[in-house]
Design an enzyme around this catalytic site. Structure first.
Site, PDB file in Angstrom:
ATOM      1  N   ASP A 197       0.889  -1.148   0.000  1.00  0.00           N
ATOM      2  CA  ASP A 197       0.000   0.000   0.000  1.00  0.00           C
ATOM      3  C   ASP A 197       0.942   1.216   0.000  1.00  0.00           C
ATOM      4  O   ASP A 197       2.139   1.082   0.297  1.00  0.00           O
ATOM      5  CB  ASP A 197      -0.855  -0.059   1.269  1.00  0.00           C
ATOM      6  CG  ASP A 197      -1.659   1.188   1.492  1.00  0.00           C
ATOM      7  OD1 ASP A 197      -2.331   1.626   0.537  1.00  0.00           O
ATOM      8  OD2 ASP A 197      -1.616   1.740   2.612  1.00  0.00           O
ATOM      9  N   ASP A 199       0.011   5.079   0.957  1.00  0.00           N
ATOM     10  CA  ASP A 199      -0.200   6.038   2.027  1.00  0.00           C
ATOM     11  C   ASP A 199      -0.205   5.329   3.382  1.00  0.00           C
ATOM     12  O   ASP A 199      -1.043   4.463   3.615  1.00  0.00           O
ATOM     13  CB  ASP A 199      -1.537   6.747   1.772  1.00  0.00           C
ATOM     14  CG  ASP A 199      -1.847   7.774   2.833  1.00  0.00           C
ATOM     15  OD1 ASP A 199      -0.911   8.186   3.546  1.00  0.00           O
ATOM     16  OD2 ASP A 199      -3.016   8.155   2.962  1.00  0.00           O
TER      17      ASP A 199
HETATM   18  P1  B16 Z   1      -6.193  10.101  -4.438  1.00  0.00           P
HETATM   19  P2  B16 Z   1      -3.561   4.218  -0.118  1.00  0.00           P
HETATM   20  C1  B16 Z   1      -5.360   6.201  -0.355  1.00  0.00           C
HETATM   21  O1  B16 Z   1      -4.038   5.732  -0.496  1.00  0.00           O
HETATM   22  C2  B16 Z   1      -5.465   7.129   0.842  1.00  0.00           C
HETATM   23  O2  B16 Z   1      -5.241   6.401   2.048  1.00  0.00           O
HETATM   24  C3  B16 Z   1      -6.837   7.734   0.892  1.00  0.00           C
HETATM   25  O3  B16 Z   1      -6.937   8.644   1.980  1.00  0.00           O
HETATM   26  C4  B16 Z   1      -7.122   8.485  -0.441  1.00  0.00           C
HETATM   27  O4  B16 Z   1      -8.430   9.044  -0.461  1.00  0.00           O
HETATM   28  C5  B16 Z   1      -6.966   7.492  -1.599  1.00  0.00           C
HETATM   29  O5  B16 Z   1      -5.663   6.933  -1.561  1.00  0.00           O
HETATM   30  C6  B16 Z   1      -7.202   8.146  -2.955  1.00  0.00           C
HETATM   31  O6  B16 Z   1      -6.184   9.064  -3.200  1.00  0.00           O
HETATM   32  O7  B16 Z   1      -7.209  11.165  -4.115  1.00  0.00           O
HETATM   33  O8  B16 Z   1      -4.768  10.612  -4.446  1.00  0.00           O
HETATM   34  O9  B16 Z   1      -6.540   9.322  -5.698  1.00  0.00           O
HETATM   35  O10 B16 Z   1      -3.561   4.145   1.387  1.00  0.00           O
HETATM   36  O11 B16 Z   1      -4.511   3.235  -0.782  1.00  0.00           O
HETATM   37  O12 B16 Z   1      -2.167   4.192  -0.704  1.00  0.00           O
HETATM   38 MG    MG Z   2      -2.828   3.249   3.324  1.00  0.00          MG
END
Ligand code: B16
Ligand code: MG
Length: 224
Positions: free
Chosen positions: A7, A9
Site C-alpha cells: 500500500d 499512504d
Molecule cells: P487520491 P492508499 C489512499 O491511499 C489514501 O489512504 C486515501 O486517503 C485516499 O483518499 C486514496 O488513496 C485516494 O487518493 O485522491 O490521491 O486518488 O492508502 O490506498 O495508498
Molecule cells: Mg494506506
C-alpha cells in the site's frame, strides 16, 4: 514468498496529513467541520467515497449535484497535488528503503496496490518508482478496498499466484482486501485496528525481510 505488494499512504510515505489538509480546505468552503478523527476514517478509501463520507458526516449528502461533486474533488486534488509536489526521498517512511533493497537482492517481485491515482507521481518524488515491477491503476478497477480486486490485479500483473504474495497495509479496509485475496497480510499500526492480519508491526522500521520470511514460514507450517 515470491512477491510483496505495498500500500502507499501510511506504508511507504505518510501522505495522510496532506489528504487531511486538502479535505479540510474543501470542507471549510462548504461549512462542514472536518477533523483528524474523521480523516482517520478515510484511510485507504477512494476520493469519491471519501467525499461521500464527508458529505454524510456534514448532513449534506443530497445538497450537491454530480457536477458539483466532481468540482469539489477536482479542487481537493489540486490542493493535494501542490502539497505532494514538495515530497523528496527524505519522506520515505523508516525502513522502507532498506526493505525494497532486500527484496530486490532476493529477486522477490515488488508491486503497488494503492487507491491513490497520484501514486506514480508520489513514487517519482520519492525516487523509488523504478523499484516496482507492477503498479495497479486504481482508476481501472470496478471496486475499491475492502474488495480484493486491487491486490488480485497486482498479483496478476506480477504473474505470481496470490498464495505466494505478502501484502502490507495500514488500513482496516486494506487488511480485509488482502485476506479476501488469499494473501499473507501484514498490518502496520495498532494491533486492535488490524483485525485479521497475519503479522502486525507497530512501525515501518520493524519491517525487515528476515521478519517477513520467518513469519511467512510459521504461517505456512500452521496451515498445512
Ligand atoms: P487520491 P492508499 C489512499 O491511499 C489514501 O489512504 C486515501 O486517503 C485516499 O483518499 C486514496 O488513496 C485516494 O487518493 O485522491 O490521491 O486518488 O492508502 O490506498 O495508498
Ligand atoms: Mg494506506
Amino acid at each position: 514468498m515470491r512477491a510483496v505488494i505495498f500500500d502507499l499512504d501510511g506504508v511507504i510515505t505518510d501522505t495522510a496529513e496532506y489528504h487531511f489538509l486538502a479535505w479540510k480546505h474543501i470542507a471549510e468552503q462548504i461549512d462542514i467541520l472536518f477533523d483528524r478523527d474523521m480523516n482517520e476514517r478515510l484511510k485507504g478509501i477512494s476520493r469519491e467515497a471519501s467525499l461521500e463520507r464527508i458529505l454524510i458526516f456534514g448532513g449534506a449528502e443530497k445538497k450537491y449535484t454530480n457536477a458539483e461533486k466532481q468540482e469539489l474533488m477536482h479542487q481537493k486534488n489540486q490542493y493535494y497535488q501542490t502539497l505532494i509536489s514538495k515530497l523528496t526521498p527524505e519522506d520515505l517512511l523508516p525502513g522502507i528503503g532498506r526493505l525494497l533493497c532486500q527484496l530486490k537482492n532476493e529477486n522477490i517481485k515488488i508491486g503497488l496496490a494503492s487507491s491513490s491515482r497520484n501514486a506514480p507521481e508520489i513514487l517519482r518524488h520519492l525516487a523509488i518508482i523504478d523499484d516496482f515491477d507492477a503498479i495497479v491503476d486504481p482508476a481501472a478497477l470496478a471496486k475499491g478496498k475492502p474488495d480484493p480486486e486491487i491486490f488480485l490485479t497486482a498479483a496478476a500483473l506480477l504473474d505470481v499466484s496470490p498464495a505466494d504474495c505478502a501484502a502490507i497495509e495500514d488500513a482496516e479496509a486494506g487488511i480485509s482486501a488482502i485476506k479476501s485475496a488469499g494473501m499473507f497480510a501484514v498490518g502496520v499500526g495498532q494491533e486492535q485496528s488490524m483485525l485479521g492480519a497475519d503479522l502486525v508491526v507497530r512501525q515501518t522500521s520493524d519491517l525487515t525481510l528476515e521478519l517477513l520470511h520467518g513469519e511467512w514460514e510459521q504461517h505456512r507450517i500452521k496451515s498445512i
